[in-house]
Design a protein around this motif. Structure first.
Motif, PDB file in Angstrom:
ATOM      1  N   UNK A 243      -5.271   8.031   1.713  1.00 33.83           N
ATOM      2  CA  UNK A 243      -6.453   7.467   1.065  1.00 33.83           C
ATOM      3  C   UNK A 243      -7.350   8.578   0.520  1.00 33.83           C
ATOM      4  N   UNK A 244      -7.353   9.698   1.186  1.00 32.35           N
ATOM      5  CA  UNK A 244      -8.101  10.863   0.717  1.00 32.35           C
ATOM      6  C   UNK A 244      -7.648  11.227  -0.700  1.00 32.35           C
ATOM      7  N   UNK A 245      -6.327  11.297  -0.876  1.00 31.47           N
ATOM      8  CA  UNK A 245      -5.777  11.647  -2.192  1.00 31.47           C
ATOM      9  C   UNK A 245      -6.055  10.541  -3.201  1.00 31.47           C
ATOM     10  N   UNK A 246      -5.946   9.281  -2.760  1.00 36.49           N
ATOM     11  CA  UNK A 246      -6.173   8.167  -3.677  1.00 36.49           C
ATOM     12  C   UNK A 246      -7.600   8.197  -4.229  1.00 36.49           C
TER      13      UNK A 246
ATOM     14  N   UNK B 249       0.833  -1.202   0.000  1.00 36.07           N
ATOM     15  CA  UNK B 249       0.000   0.000   0.000  1.00 36.07           C
ATOM     16  C   UNK B 249       0.868   1.252   0.000  1.00 36.07           C
ATOM     17  N   UNK B 250       2.076   1.150   0.572  1.00 33.56           N
ATOM     18  CA  UNK B 250       2.987   2.296   0.540  1.00 33.56           C
ATOM     19  C   UNK B 250       3.345   2.640  -0.900  1.00 33.56           C
ATOM     20  N   UNK B 251       3.574   1.598  -1.707  1.00 38.81           N
ATOM     21  CA  UNK B 251       3.910   1.815  -3.114  1.00 38.81           C
ATOM     22  C   UNK B 251       2.745   2.494  -3.839  1.00 38.81           C
ATOM     23  N   UNK B 252       1.541   2.026  -3.545  1.00 39.84           N
ATOM     24  CA  UNK B 252       0.367   2.606  -4.213  1.00 39.84           C
ATOM     25  C   UNK B 252       0.101   4.028  -3.724  1.00 39.84           C
ATOM     26  N   UNK B 253       0.258   4.239  -2.433  1.00 37.47           N
ATOM     27  CA  UNK B 253       0.069   5.598  -1.925  1.00 37.47           C
ATOM     28  C   UNK B 253       1.104   6.548  -2.528  1.00 37.47           C
ATOM     29  N   UNK B 254       2.318   6.039  -2.722  1.00 38.73           N
ATOM     30  CA  UNK B 254       3.362   6.869  -3.328  1.00 38.73           C
ATOM     31  C   UNK B 254       2.984   7.240  -4.751  1.00 38.73           C
ATOM     32  N   UNK B 255       2.437   6.273  -5.467  1.00 43.16           N
ATOM     33  CA  UNK B 255       1.971   6.547  -6.832  1.00 43.16           C
ATOM     34  C   UNK B 255       0.921   7.654  -6.820  1.00 43.16           C
ATOM     35  N   UNK B 256       0.005   7.586  -5.843  1.00 44.78           N
ATOM     36  CA  UNK B 256      -1.080   8.560  -5.812  1.00 44.78           C
ATOM     37  C   UNK B 256      -0.626   9.927  -5.314  1.00 44.78           C
ATOM     38  N   UNK B 257       0.350   9.941  -4.417  1.00 45.95           N
ATOM     39  CA  UNK B 257       0.757  11.226  -3.834  1.00 45.95           C
ATOM     40  C   UNK B 257       1.851  11.916  -4.640  1.00 45.95           C
TER      41      UNK B 257
END
Lengths: 97, 298
Positions: B76-79, A36-44
């Motif tokens: 998660x908000x940003x996602x 999830x850290x990898x995915x959150x990094x992608x999103x942020x």
């Protein structure tokens, strides 16, 4: 205010830009686990087309130099001008130097 | 170089963006695509089909936007906001296409803000309040996103080969976005199911809550059937949907819901403009500014 806002562990994020050669530290985030850290990094950190590769590292896995040790660590390099390769004549016909 | 607009300033750059380390190379997904209505095609049906696909994305985008500043974690908000913006982007392209094919001078804003409830063609799944409102919680939002993105990805994968080049290009762009949405929802499904007894109970309840609206996704509408080479028959997306859901539910050791489907209203469903009462409230919030101040820009 002393309790952390998130119960999730902290991760440090490194992104390799399209034209950059190296992964560069871009910031940190919280995540429940590595995936999830990898995915959150992608999103942020890659929302604006910034990267083609991401590394995430648990912040707890990083050993950092301490500001208290700044002088013994870094000051001695400050006056060693001879460590810079500036005393060579570079021939005209040597490429990529 | 113009500095009126930050993006222009970045992308103009006399065609040379080599000096930018980050954030360059933006593509127009519809560059060079022929926008004429394909031969022997009913413009009314094609426009309506575009509205169906557009409204699914627009309404779910609005629902996901409700999580802004209220998600369980900042990340998660940003996602969720990213996913909402992806869907809004799909909706804009599809609404523009619907208006252009219709030929009555309606643009994307007119179609989004000035249609009434019965003119919306979205499936009922997307209009449900799945949280953060009283109708649901984070698990319900994830369950709906898992079902929606799995279904839409299966449909768009076929739509990328549509005889309408505009729909094909929009679908090809959407496939990559939807694959990420599905992955995000699947990741959370696994974690909520495998987290605590409490999170597992709520994940099971969430799937039960949205399951009655699953069958509607795969029921072909006459408009879809009238555009054989252009539209995707949603029934053909069912095997892929079942495979993916089985894989995720098995990995999460969750039971497959057995709740019966929600009935159509007098034979009509969301695709026909027959909606649940949730949609009216959603539209009131989404449209009120544009209707209160006609022609306003912001």
């Amino acid at each position: 205010m002393s309790t952390p806002r998130s119960a999730w562990p902290l991760y440090e994020v490194f992104v390799r830009g399209k034209r950059g050669l190296n992964h560069v530290h871009v910031g940190s985030l919280h995540a429940p686990d590595d995936e999830m850290a990898l995915r959150n990094a992608r999103d942020l950190y890659t929302r604006r087309n910034e990267g083609v590769s991401i590394w995430v590292v648990p912040a707890s896995a990083i050993t950092a130099s301490s500001p208290d040790e700044k002088d013994p660590f870094f000051a001695p390099a400050g006056d060693k001008v001879y460590r810079h390769p500036t005393f060579y004549e570079i021939p005209e016909d040597v490429p990529h130097l | 170089m113009s500095f009126d607009n930050a993006y222009d300033a970045i992308t103009d750059g006399a065609g040379d963006d080599q000096h930018w380390a980050f954030g360059t190379g933006f593509d127009d997904p519809l560059a060079g695509v022929d926008r004429a209505v394909p031969a022997d095609t009913s413009a009314v049906d094609l426009s309506t089909y575009c509205l169906m696909l557009a409204d699914d994305a627009l309404i779910l985008s609005q629902r996901l936007t409700e999580w802004c500043s209220r998600a369980p974690e900042l990340e998660e908000d940003v996602a969720l906001a990213n996913i909402a913006l992806d869907l809004l982007g799909q909706a804009r392209l599809l609404l523009t296409r619907a208006g252009e094919v219709e030929g009555a001078g309606r643009d994307e804003d007119t179609l989004a803000y000035l249609r009434d409830e019965h003119e919306f063609r979205n499936v009922r799944l997307v209009e449900l309040d799945c949280g953060p409102g009283p109708g649901g919680d984070f698990a319900t939002t994830i369950a709906r996103l898992l079902v929606f993105s799995t279904w839409r990805l299966a449909v768009f994968t076929q739509l990328a080969h549509s005889a309408d080049p505009v729909l094909a290009a929009i679908a090809a762009k959407g496939v990559k976005e939807l694959a990420y949405h599905r992955d995000h929802a699947a990741q959370w499904t696994l974690r909520l199911a495998g987290g605590t007894d409490h999170s597992r109970t709520r994940m099971i309840a969430a799937l039960d809550q949205i399951w009655p609206l699953v069958d509607e996704l795969f029921t072909p509408h006459p408009v879809e059937q009238s555009l054989p080479a252009i539209a995707v028959d949603p029934a053909t997306a069912r095997p892929e949907f079942d495979d993916v859901l089985d894989t995720v539910l098995t990995a999460a050791t969750l039971p497959r819901p057995t709740v019966p489907p929600m009935s159509p209203v007098a034979g009509r469903t969301g695709r026909d403009g027959a909606h649940t009462e949730a949609l009216g409230y959603l539209l009131a919030e989404m449209q009120h500014l544009a209707r209160s101040l006609p022609g306003a820009t912001w």
